[in-house]
Design an enzyme around this catalytic site. Structure first.
Site, short mmCIF file in Angstrom:
data_model
loop_
_atom_site.label_atom_id
_atom_site.label_comp_id
_atom_site.label_asym_id
_atom_site.label_seq_id
_atom_site.Cartn_x
_atom_site.Cartn_y
_atom_site.Cartn_z
N LYS A 181 0.62 -1.22 0.26
CA LYS A 181 -0.10 0.21 0.06
C LYS A 181 1.12 1.11 0.06
CE LYS A 181 -2.85 3.41 1.44
NZ LYS A 181 -2.33 4.70 1.55
N GLY A 233 7.20 4.58 7.99
CA GLY A 233 6.59 5.55 7.88
C GLY A 233 6.79 6.56 9.39
N SER A 234 5.78 7.16 9.66
CA SER A 234 5.55 7.95 10.94
C SER A 234 5.16 7.40 12.19
CB SER A 234 4.80 9.07 10.68
OG SER A 234 3.41 8.75 10.51
N CYS A 290 14.87 9.22 6.82
CA CYS A 290 14.43 9.15 8.18
C CYS A 290 15.60 9.09 8.85
CB CYS A 290 13.93 7.48 8.29
SG CYS A 290 14.70 6.25 7.43
N GLU A 400 11.39 15.95 14.30
CA GLU A 400 11.70 15.67 13.11
C GLU A 400 11.18 16.46 12.21
OE1 GLU A 400 12.19 11.58 10.54
OE2 GLU A 400 10.36 11.78 11.73
#
Length: 493
Positions: A181, A233-234, A290, A400
């Site tokens: 996804k 991801g986050s 990241c 971040e």
């Protein structure tokens, strides 16, 4: 939300489900961050597509898992071979999607091929990772490594092709089937990638579904037919996944964000360290990785010298070349999407506060940074920015940013450097610049980070893990992490 027929002037990409290309009734626009213009459409999937894709992956699992490991490896090698023909197409699509300059992608093409080849070679090793256990003269204990089943890979917008590959290659090598996804901000290259791969693999083994997380995310990760979820991801997305799967527990793998320190000691090679500081945050994809080294910790005795050298490097003519991301002569792209662009700009606006001193940069907007190229006027362009901070309590030192904004902070002693480096909720990566071998080993031991690089930065390899601690996540996208260990005991009399 836009009907496909309303956007006939741009190409429409479809989901890849059970070996077929499927278009949904609704679509959304894909925007080129360099220009701010629509250039493609992608599906906005709903629950119906979630049900189709999970059933396809489940239906393909048993046959795929039952194949000899070497046969699975042969399929994966064919995918690697395919990239020799289609890498340029895929990389150009991703460049239009997320703004990475094409020069960076040329290097990435070889990395993607090597990941498929490495996974192919490792497929046959999974069966040999079991253990035998002495349980007495009448009992024989041993373990087997088995695939989980259906894996869902949730991809970020900053590096879709890389994360697609590292999740799919090793999950498939282990015998799982997979559903990818991609982020709705950068799905085009992944949809095309899935289409090319589906021509090689048995149907249903690899599937790609596009849509908003709010529409299909919970249904996808919590589905009863899904056995493992791998997210890059986050932390916010990780929290949503954890909540969604609370009533349907499954194995989770999270590679999340970072606020990584790059530590320069007074005995470092200053030229090498300055280059490492520059490359650690002012990357070709504008600091949107990241492990970006956005906290620059410099020993006070060489603080001014290092800062001045970085400034010289970054402000000399043609040090940073912005413009057409498909032109390999350009060295930095835009922020990948409008949401992230506004976030980064808000952090740059913070630098006007008294607690910061801007060393260079601080501007944004295509009309400002590329005034002679009107086609980029509405693009999401941000100037590389470096600021000084007196200590680490300020906002830019703790949150971040995910953009080309670095904060330099002085320290006096090795102990203080370690304390500052570890004073973060994140723990993904760290850089150390020193000529003292004993110090290097002490820092490697004491730094709370999943990856530590000494006199270099962001060096990764297929046979090294890449993981984090604390809020940077846990687990690795490796073959073994896509298997579980089954314990077996036989009584022999």
């Amino acid at each position: 939300m836009t009907n496909v027929t309303e956007l006939s002037k741009v190409k429409a990409y479809g989901n890849v489900i059970d070996g077929k290309i499927m278009h949904t009734g609704e679509s959304m626009e894909s925007v080129n961050p360099a220009t701010g213009e629509v250039w493609a459409t992608i599906p906005l999937s709903q629950k119906n597509e979630v049900e189709l894709v999970t059933q396809a992956a489940r239906g393909a699992f048993e046959d795929w898992a039952d194949l000899p490991a070497r046969t699975r490896g042969d399929y994966l090698r064919k995918i690697g071979d395919m990239l020799s023909q289609h890498a340029t197409e895929l990389l150009e699509l991703e460049t239009k999607n997320n703004g990475w300059v094409l020069d960076e992608h040329a290097y990435l093409a070889e990395v993607l091929k090597q990941l498929w080849y490495d996974a192919a070679g490792g497929a046959a090793l999974v069966g040999g990772q079991g253990r035998t256990v002495q349980m007495g003269t009448d009992d024989f204990g041993f373990t087997l490594r088995k695939p989980y089943g259906v894996v869902v890979g949730i991809l970020p917008w900053n590096a879709p092709l890389f994360t697609f590959t590292i999740k799919a290659a090793y999950a498939l090598a282990a015998g799982n089937t997979i559903i990818l996804k991609p982020s709705e901000h950068a799905a085009v290259a992944c949809l095309r990638y899935g289409e090319l791969i589906s021509d090689i693999l048995p149907k249903g083994v690899l599937n790609v579904i596009s849509g908003y997380g709010k529409d299909i995310g919970d249904d996808l990760v919590a589905h009863k037919e899904v056995d493992k979820v791998s997210l890059t991801g986050s932390i916010a997305t990780a929290e949503l996944i954890t909540k969604a799967t609370a009533h349907s527990p499954k194995s989770l793998l999270f590679e999340l964000g970072g606020k990584s320190p790059n530590i320069v000691f007074e005995d470092a090679d200053i030229e090498q360290a300055a280059q490492g500081v520059m490359n650690g945050i002012f990357t070709r994809n504008a600091g949107q990785i990241c492990s970006s080294a956005s906290r620059i910790l410099i020993q006070r005795s060489v603080f001014d010298e290092v800062i001045e050298r970085v400034k010289e490097m970054m402000t000399k003519k043609d040090a940073v070349r912005m413009g057409d991301t498909l032109d390999i002569n350009n060295s930095m792209g835009p922020i990948a999407n409008i949401v992230q662009y506004k976030k980064v700009c808000s952090y740059i606006d913070e630098t006007a506060n008294d607690e910061y001193e801007v060393v260079f940069g601080g501007r944004y907007g295509g009309d400002v940074l590329l005034p002679n190229e009107p086609k980029f006027a509405n693009g999401f362009w941000v100037e590389p920015t470096l600021v000084k901070a007196k200590d680490q309590t300020q906002k830019l030192c703790r949150e971040e940013i995910f953009g080309p904004v670095g904060v330099a902070i002085p320290f006096d002693t090795e102990e203080e450097a370690i304390e500052l480096a570890n004073d973060s909720t994140f723990g993904l990566a760290a850089g150390v610049w020193t000529q003292d071998l004993a110090r290097a080993h002490r820092l490697i031991d004491k730094l709370n980070a999943g990856n530590v690089w000494v006199n270099t930065y962001f060096r990764v390899a297929a046979d090294l893990p890449f993981t984090g601690v604390k809020e940077s996540g846990y687990g690795t996208d490796s073959i073994l992490d896509y298997t579980y260990e089954k314990a077996c005991v036989m009584t022999i009399k």
